[in-house]
Write a protein that holds these residues in place. Structure first.
Motif, mmCIF file in Angstrom:
data_model
loop_
_atom_site.group_PDB
_atom_site.id
_atom_site.type_symbol
_atom_site.label_atom_id
_atom_site.label_comp_id
_atom_site.label_asym_id
_atom_site.label_seq_id
_atom_site.Cartn_x
_atom_site.Cartn_y
_atom_site.Cartn_z
ATOM 1 N N LEU A 131 0.827 -1.207 0.000
ATOM 2 C CA LEU A 131 0.000 0.000 0.000
ATOM 3 C C LEU A 131 0.865 1.262 0.000
ATOM 4 O O LEU A 131 0.532 2.263 -0.648
ATOM 5 N N GLY A 132 1.984 1.202 0.724
ATOM 6 C CA GLY A 132 2.880 2.348 0.738
ATOM 7 C C GLY A 132 3.409 2.665 -0.647
ATOM 8 O O GLY A 132 3.449 3.834 -1.063
ATOM 9 N N ALA A 133 3.817 1.637 -1.383
ATOM 10 C CA ALA A 133 4.343 1.844 -2.735
ATOM 11 C C ALA A 133 3.269 2.386 -3.666
ATOM 12 O O ALA A 133 3.516 3.306 -4.465
ATOM 13 N N VAL A 134 2.043 1.841 -3.585
ATOM 14 C CA VAL A 134 0.961 2.272 -4.470
ATOM 15 C C VAL A 134 0.634 3.745 -4.242
ATOM 16 O O VAL A 134 0.523 4.531 -5.202
ATOM 17 N N PHE A 135 0.483 4.144 -2.976
ATOM 18 C CA PHE A 135 0.100 5.526 -2.698
ATOM 19 C C PHE A 135 1.272 6.499 -2.836
ATOM 20 O O PHE A 135 1.075 7.706 -2.966
ATOM 21 N N LEU A 137 3.652 6.096 -5.333
ATOM 22 C CA LEU A 137 3.936 6.203 -6.764
ATOM 23 C C LEU A 137 2.777 6.766 -7.579
ATOM 24 O O LEU A 137 2.992 7.250 -8.695
ATOM 25 N N LEU A 138 1.550 6.684 -7.053
ATOM 26 C CA LEU A 138 0.380 7.100 -7.821
ATOM 27 C C LEU A 138 -0.401 8.189 -7.102
ATOM 28 O O LEU A 138 -0.396 8.244 -5.867
ATOM 29 N N PRO A 139 -1.101 9.054 -7.850
ATOM 30 C CA PRO A 139 -2.038 9.983 -7.214
ATOM 31 C C PRO A 139 -3.105 9.208 -6.458
ATOM 32 O O PRO A 139 -3.401 8.054 -6.789
ATOM 33 N N VAL A 140 -3.710 9.849 -5.469
ATOM 34 C CA VAL A 140 -4.635 9.135 -4.576
ATOM 35 C C VAL A 140 -5.763 8.450 -5.346
ATOM 36 O O VAL A 140 -6.063 7.273 -5.132
ATOM 37 N N GLY A 141 -6.398 9.177 -6.270
ATOM 38 C CA GLY A 141 -7.505 8.587 -7.026
ATOM 39 C C GLY A 141 -7.071 7.397 -7.850
ATOM 40 O O GLY A 141 -7.741 6.355 -7.882
#
Length: 275
Positions: A131-135, A137-141
């Motif tokens: 989850l840390g990597a996803v949020f 590397l990517l904008p929240v939406g």
């Protein structure tokens, strides 16, 4: 997930502990489910496939697998049950979420559970890193969209790999001998090495249930022996291609769901052939 399943069946290493170590790491850190929870549930299934009250895989839930369970479904659950065949594929998108929540809930429930602390540690690391990597590397939406798509794809893939195995096969009574029970309740999916690669060897479900410790590479050879033995002794041996198998699954679930539409039966009307 397939590798964790094979480790739980002692198919990867000769040593049981080595299989458990691999299975626990793969299941918790890479897949995000409790290995101990899966082992308990899956062992009960293998010992009692398609037996009411004993096989946890046909326990009533969002989908009803028996007419009796469908007949007592009420409210929103009853509405879902009446349409469960046609809703089956959309519901598969939620399978991944259900696997995560069910196994994590078991880890926090009271009662003895082997490796609880280790699994909680691995799961915490997994979700923190993932989850840390996803949020990060990517904008929240887009991060939430990515998680939703990933969860849906995971659920569909797992559901499509497991659902042809037993759904639509006979619900057997207690006391059936081992060979008949394992063969009659299981379905193979044809397709050779392609099906084996895509389904992690679960396409040889009959052989897997007869020889749960047999590694994936040997199942195709075992199939030839098992089919000949079943033919010689007139034991039904079910094998369909993937499309046929899924059509049978949907048709069976629709037939069961029909019982939810006719859960009330008037004895006087029934005596005259009316419902």
């Amino acid at each position: 997930a397939f590798l964790g399943h094979e480790a739980s069946h002692r198919q990867v290493f000769a040593c049981g502990r080595a299989n458990d170590r691999l299975g626990r790491v793969v299941a918790t850190f890479f897949v995000g489910i409790s290995y101990a929870w899966w082992m308990t549930k899956h062992n009960r299934h293998h010992g009692n496939p398609n037996q009411v009250g004993r096989d946890p895989d046909i326990a009533p839930g969002w989908v009803a697998f028996t007419d009796d369970d469908a007949a007592v479904s009420t409210g929103f659950n009853g509405w879902m049950t009446r349409r469960q065949g046609w809703l089956f594929f959309p519901l598969l998108t939620l399978v991944g979420l259900d696997l995560h929540q069910a196994s994590i809930a078991r880890l926090f429930r009271r009662g003895k559970l082997e490796g609880r602390a280790q699994e909680l540690l691995w799961l915490s690391l997994r979700f923190t890193i993932y989850l840390g990597a996803v949020f990060w590397l990517l904008p929240v939406g887009m991060a939430f969209a990515f998680l939703g798509v990933q969860m849906a794809v995971f659920g569909c893939y797992m559901g499509l790999s497991f659902s042809p195995n037993h759904i639509g096969m006979p619900i057997v009574p207690h006391g059936v001998d081992f060979l008949d029970k394992q063969v009659m309740t299981s379905r193979n999916v044809s397709g050779g090495w392609v099906a084996t690669a895509l389904m992690g060897g679960l396409n040889y479900q009959i052989e897997h249930h007869l020889f749960p410790g047999m590694p994936r590479p040997h199942l195709a050879k075992a199939r030839r022996l098992v089919r000949e033995h079943c033919r010689r002794h007139a034991i039904p041996y079910a094998e369909n291609n993937f499309v046929e198998a899924m059509a049978i699954v949907v048709r069976y679930l629709n037939d069961v769901g029909w019982a939810a539409r006719h859960h009330f039966s008037c004895p006087a009307a029934a005596s005259m052939g009316r419902f």
